[in-house]
Design a protein around this motif. Structure first.
Motif, PDB file in Angstrom:
ATOM      1  N   ALA A 185      31.234  76.828  64.644  1.00 23.25           N
ATOM      2  CA  ALA A 185      30.933  76.525  63.238  1.00 23.25           C
ATOM      3  C   ALA A 185      30.709  75.030  62.988  1.00 23.25           C
ATOM      4  O   ALA A 185      30.441  74.630  61.862  1.00 23.25           O
ATOM      5  CB  ALA A 185      32.058  77.037  62.343  1.00 23.25           C
ATOM      6  N   ALA A 186      30.794  74.201  64.029  1.00 21.05           N
ATOM      7  CA  ALA A 186      30.675  72.750  63.846  1.00 21.05           C
ATOM      8  C   ALA A 186      29.316  72.362  63.278  1.00 21.05           C
ATOM      9  O   ALA A 186      29.236  71.477  62.415  1.00 21.05           O
ATOM     10  CB  ALA A 186      30.936  72.027  65.162  1.00 21.05           C
ATOM     11  N   TYR A 202      26.305  70.256  58.678  1.00 23.45           N
ATOM     12  CA  TYR A 202      25.239  70.392  57.689  1.00 23.45           C
ATOM     13  C   TYR A 202      25.803  70.273  56.269  1.00 23.45           C
ATOM     14  O   TYR A 202      25.266  69.556  55.427  1.00 23.45           O
ATOM     15  CB  TYR A 202      24.487  71.719  57.867  1.00 23.45           C
ATOM     16  N   HIS A 203      26.891  70.978  56.004  1.00 25.19           N
ATOM     17  CA  HIS A 203      27.503  70.919  54.666  1.00 25.19           C
ATOM     18  C   HIS A 203      28.050  69.514  54.373  1.00 25.19           C
ATOM     19  O   HIS A 203      27.982  69.049  53.237  1.00 25.19           O
ATOM     20  CB  HIS A 203      28.587  71.976  54.511  1.00 25.19           C
ATOM     21  N   ILE A 233      24.100  65.313  63.408  1.00 25.46           N
ATOM     22  CA  ILE A 233      25.153  65.986  64.172  1.00 25.46           C
ATOM     23  C   ILE A 233      24.906  67.494  64.162  1.00 25.46           C
ATOM     24  O   ILE A 233      25.034  68.164  65.191  1.00 25.46           O
ATOM     25  CB  ILE A 233      26.551  65.648  63.607  1.00 25.46           C
ATOM     26  N   ALA A 234      24.532  68.035  63.003  1.00 25.59           N
ATOM     27  CA  ALA A 234      24.253  69.481  62.917  1.00 25.59           C
ATOM     28  C   ALA A 234      23.154  69.876  63.891  1.00 25.59           C
ATOM     29  O   ALA A 234      23.266  70.875  64.596  1.00 25.59           O
ATOM     30  CB  ALA A 234      23.869  69.861  61.487  1.00 25.59           C
ATOM     31  N   VAL A 235      22.096  69.068  63.951  1.00 28.84           N
ATOM     32  CA  VAL A 235      20.993  69.359  64.870  1.00 28.84           C
ATOM     33  C   VAL A 235      21.460  69.232  66.320  1.00 28.84           C
ATOM     34  O   VAL A 235      21.174  70.093  67.154  1.00 28.84           O
ATOM     35  CB  VAL A 235      19.792  68.420  64.597  1.00 28.84           C
ATOM     36  N   ALA A 236      22.215  68.177  66.610  1.00 28.48           N
ATOM     37  CA  ALA A 236      22.671  67.926  67.980  1.00 28.48           C
ATOM     38  C   ALA A 236      23.637  69.001  68.475  1.00 28.48           C
ATOM     39  O   ALA A 236      23.711  69.268  69.673  1.00 28.48           O
ATOM     40  CB  ALA A 236      23.331  66.555  68.071  1.00 28.48           C
ATOM     41  N   VAL A 238      19.589  76.640  59.890  1.00 29.38           N
ATOM     42  CA  VAL A 238      20.425  75.466  59.612  1.00 29.38           C
ATOM     43  C   VAL A 238      19.779  74.228  60.209  1.00 29.38           C
ATOM     44  O   VAL A 238      19.778  73.155  59.585  1.00 29.38           O
ATOM     45  CB  VAL A 238      21.863  75.666  60.145  1.00 29.38           C
ATOM     46  N   ARG A 239      19.176  74.368  61.372  1.00 27.17           N
ATOM     47  CA  ARG A 239      18.483  73.234  61.991  1.00 27.17           C
ATOM     48  C   ARG A 239      17.341  72.754  61.104  1.00 27.17           C
ATOM     49  O   ARG A 239      17.188  71.569  60.846  1.00 27.17           O
ATOM     50  CB  ARG A 239      17.945  73.624  63.370  1.00 27.17           C
ATOM     51  N   SER A 240      16.524  73.682  60.613  1.00 24.94           N
ATOM     52  CA  SER A 240      15.415  73.310  59.733  1.00 24.94           C
ATOM     53  C   SER A 240      15.924  72.650  58.457  1.00 24.94           C
ATOM     54  O   SER A 240      15.359  71.653  57.997  1.00 24.94           O
ATOM     55  CB  SER A 240      14.580  74.546  59.370  1.00 24.94           C
ATOM     56  N   LEU A 241      16.978  73.206  57.886  1.00 26.95           N
ATOM     57  CA  LEU A 241      17.554  72.609  56.679  1.00 26.95           C
ATOM     58  C   LEU A 241      18.095  71.208  56.962  1.00 26.95           C
ATOM     59  O   LEU A 241      17.940  70.296  56.142  1.00 26.95           O
ATOM     60  CB  LEU A 241      18.675  73.504  56.134  1.00 26.95           C
TER      61      LEU A 241
END
Length: 185
Positions: free
Chosen positions: A58-59, A64-65, A85-88, A95-98
């Protein structure tokens, strides 16, 4: 065998604990839009849980949030960092696109239009006309190009919206932007 079973049980318990921590802090993040104090508390809680469980599944969603909350607080550089960080962390495709879109929006909020354009283009590379966010990202890209003074690129992007997303709800807005740029659809 006993060591392997013990290791597996420990790992499973750690994963359950991490997921429980993330569930609690993500619920707090969803409710944080109510006040600046709640937002700051959620930011701190997300930072703590990300530091405690950086490799949990869930990291990426928590990062992202965290980016969203920092963006809402006007902390654009910190928001970009959280989105990165979300992308990495291997976020799921949506979520990646967002997150990549969030990076572009943070650059745009700081009026760094060339970097915003780069981020929007990076996000669009993985999407097609039927994908979630495609139209919104094209509108963001065209707007950033327009604000950067790249009139011809903006016109091309606005026209691409009309071509790739026929019957779009944003069609009147896109046509208006084209007209303001002195271009026909």
């Amino acid at each position: 065998g006993v060591l392997a079973a013990g290791g597996w049980l420990w790992y499973a318990a750690e994963q359950r604990r991490a997921m429980a921590d993330y569930a609690e802090v993500l619920a707090q993040a969803y409710a944080a839009k109510t006040s600046p104090e709640a937002r700051l508390a959620a930011i701190r809680a997300l930072e703590v849980v990300l530091a405690q469980h950086p490799s949990a599944p869930a990291a990426s969603q928590a990062a992202y949030h965290l980016g969203d909350l920092r963006y809402d607080a006007g902390q654009y550089a910190a928001a970009r960092g959280a989105y990165e960080i979300a992308v990495a962390k291997g976020a799921p495709p949506t979520v990646r696109s967002l997150a990549v879109a969030g990076i572009g929006q943070a650059w745009e909020a700081e009026r760094n239009f060339p970097k915003a354009i780069d981020a929007y283009q990076a996000a669009l590379k993985t999407l097609g006309p039927r994908d979630f966010l495609y139209e919104a990202l094209l509108v963001d890209l065209a707007r950033a190009q327009e604000l950067a003074g790249r009139r011809d690129d903006a016109i091309a992007s606005y026209r691409k919206i009309l071509k790739d997303v026929p019957g779009s709800q944003r069609e009147p807005e896109v046509r208006s932007r084209l007209a303001s740029l002195g271009a026909s659809p």
